[in-house]
Design an enzyme around this catalytic site. Structure first.
Site, PDB file in Angstrom:
ATOM      1  N   CYS A  22       2.880  19.361  40.580  1.00 38.97           N
ATOM      2  CA  CYS A  22       1.321  19.435  40.424  1.00 38.97           C
ATOM      3  C   CYS A  22       2.146  20.203  38.840  1.00 38.97           C
ATOM      4  CB  CYS A  22       0.467  20.757  41.342  1.00 38.97           C
ATOM      5  SG  CYS A  22       0.748  19.775  43.001  1.00 38.97           S
ATOM      6  N   CYS A  26      -2.728   8.534  43.979  1.00 34.26           N
ATOM      7  CA  CYS A  26      -1.802   9.030  44.193  1.00 34.26           C
ATOM      8  C   CYS A  26      -1.915  10.861  44.010  1.00 34.26           C
ATOM      9  CB  CYS A  26      -1.117   9.480  42.908  1.00 34.26           C
ATOM     10  SG  CYS A  26      -0.153   7.873  42.411  1.00 34.26           S
TER      11      CYS A  26
END
Lengths: 143, 406
Positions: free
Chosen positions: A107, A37
């Site tokens: 994030c 990912c």
């Protein structure tokens, strides 16, 4: 990608990069994300057993600039907090502090996950230690 | 000599226009502004003459006849015209097209659009080196196959497909063969007859010409290729592509093609040396870096490298005075890692860690040294903060670890 100055500062001068001894019962380790990912965060906390306060935090991150900045910021925030205060850190706090653009919100989510994983690891170790201690105490012959 | 920053190493994306090309173009904006289709006055004649000259310059670069060059707005249009034009024209003959998974989006999405109209498309996989397997190509051919479209050189990893061999297969089976030669034309020798190609897409801005002008080579003999036009109008370009010709662009394209033809040998020699130097310095300074794609069948000016355990976007941030591209998801609009690198089967993590270097006519040794030194510093720093590098150094096999995929 136009990043905020805060992201650039954390990228260029990351705080608390490194590793704590992961077998130490007072250290909790969280490893979240996946290489395919494009982001993996390792976040560690060291808790003072007397006070329950996090006295050290370290990170290592494979990921983009905002993933690095999110985890760097998380370690800054964790130091000095109690375990429960640490669990109250929300990804949105990180988004606001770093002015992350919408495509980079994941994030901050990853950083929150890393904090939770590290704390859970610490708690798990503590309960195991407590059980072991209890078991040992129980097994002690009475004199 | 002080180095000029930022450094451009993204010549696969586009190239600066050669000053000699600009000079050739300028009079065609002001003095000789005529419409090449105006047949009854000198303004039109001048423009037509300039277009004829450029058509010849471009034809000479690829060993074609000038009458086989159809001007378009660029290679995306050329790819659309070639594939849709053939599909529509040869619909009676068949409805099957063969292409590859690593083609440019201008080919893949054109094929996808045809699938909605009832065409069947085979997307060939590529081997680990990025090249297609000729046996798989032969096996994919059916009696309904009307077109094979395989690019000459890949825009990301720079690998050069076995075009002459594919051309021979296509010719043997009586199937038309289109190649997107955008990255290859002007950079490596390319001859339409030696390669047995029937349709070729090229564009000026990848060979030091201007943006907004491209061409499609359409074979006129043996066989004569027919295309259904995709833009209707005044019947320009022998009816295949209507629209007033972009005369200054065409003049620039012609000049750019001529310069590429004349200077190809020396450019190639210089670029081979620079790319080899870049590669050597990076390999000397870092462990665990991998070249993506065949090292043998490759454009002279391309290098695509994965820096294991480091994510591409963070790497680009560390070298922000160098213009390169990455296959990392974070640098793409789609947030997906490069489908070309994924097709090589090396694992998505290596796609996230890749950098594409594209050198060109104005790249220098000083630039190569600056970029390699800086990269070594940044990769080393990022690896020190990479949990993957740490795990790998502890001897953990990352591919067998359980990751929580989000």
């Amino acid at each position: 990608m136009a990043y905020s100055n805060k992201v650039i500062d954390h990228y260029e001068n990351p705080r608390n990069v490194g590793s704590l001894p992961k077998d130490n019962p007072n250290v909790g380790t969280g490893l979240v994300g996946a290489p395919e990912c494009g982001d993996v965060m390792k976040l560690q906390v060291q808790v003072n057993p007397e006070t329950g306060v996090i006295d050290d935090a370290k990170f290592k991150t494979f990921g983009c600039g905002s993933a690095i900045a999110s985890s760097s910021l998380a370690t800054e925030w964790l130091k000095g907090k109690t375990v429960d205060q640490a669990l109250a850190i929300k990804n949105t706090d990180i988004v606001t502090e770093l002015s992350l653009p919408p495509v980079k919100i994941h994030c901050s989510v990853l950083a929150e996950d890393a904090i939770k994983a590290a704390i859970n690891d610490y708690k798990k170790k503590q309960s195991v230690t407590a059980k072991t201690v209890a078991a040992q105490e129980k097994a002690q012959p009475t004199v | 000599m002080a180095i000029k920053l930022p450094i451009y190493m993204d010549y696969h994306a586009t190239t600066p226009v050669d000053p000699r090309v600009v000079e050739a173009m300028l009079p065609y904006f002001t003095e000789h502004f005529g419409n090449a289709a105006s047949r009854n006055h000198p303004f039109g004649w001048e423009a037509e003459e300039a277009v004829d000259k450029a058509r010849k310059q471009i034809a000479d670069l690829i060993g074609a006849n000038p009458k086989e060059i159809v001007f378009t707005s660029g290679a995306t249009e050329s790819n659309n015209l070639a594939i849709k034009g053939v599909a529509e024209m040869y619909r009676e003959k068949g409805n099957h097209i063969i292409t590859a998974v690593t083609e440019h989006k201008a080919v893949i999405d054109t094929c996808k659009s045809l699938e909605k109209d009832g065409y069947r498309v085979t997307y060939l996989q590529v081997r680990k080196d990025g090249l297609i397997d000729l046996a798989e190509l032969r096996a994919a051919i059916t009696d309904k196959t009307i077109l094979i479209s395989i690019m000459t050189a890949n825009n990301e990893i720079g690998v050069v497909q076995p075009i002459a061999e594919i051309g021979a297969v296509a010719k043997d089976k009586g199937i038309l063969f289109h190649t997107d030669a955008v990255q290859a034309a002007g950079k490596i020798p390319f001859n339409v007859n030696e390669l047995k190609v029937d349709l070729v897409s090229i564009t000026a801005h990848k060979m030091y010409g201007p943006k907004g002008i491209g061409a499609l080579y359409v074979r006129r003999r043996n066989p004569r290729v027919l295309l259904a036009p995709q833009i209707d109008g005044g019947g320009h370009e022998r009816g295949m592509r209507s629209g007033t010709l972009n005369v200054p662009g065409i003049v620039g394209f012609g000049k750019a093609a001529e310069l590429c033809r004349l200077e190809m040998a020396q450019d190639t020699e210089r670029l081979n040396a620079l790319v080899a130097r870049l590669n050597k310095r990076l390999h000397d300074g870092l462990d665990e870096i991998y070249i993506n794609g065949s090292t043998e069948h490759r454009l002279p000016h391309n290098l695509n490298i994965s820096f294991a355990y480091v994510e591409g976007e963070s790497l680009l941030m560390g070298i922000n005075d160098v213009a390169v591209s990455s296959g990392s998801a974070c640098t793409s609009a789609s947030l997906e890692p490069s489908y070309v690198l994924k097709a090589l089967g090396a694992g998505d993590d290596l796609a996230h860690s890749s950098i594409r270097f594209g050198l060109g006519r104005w790249s220098t040794q000083e630039e190569v040294d600056y970029v390699s030194d800086k990269l070594i510093r940044v990769v080393t720093k990022l690896r020190e903060m990479s949990p993957l590098y740490e795990l790998a150094k502890e001897g953990v096999d990352l591919s067998t670890m359980q990751w929580e995929v989000h």
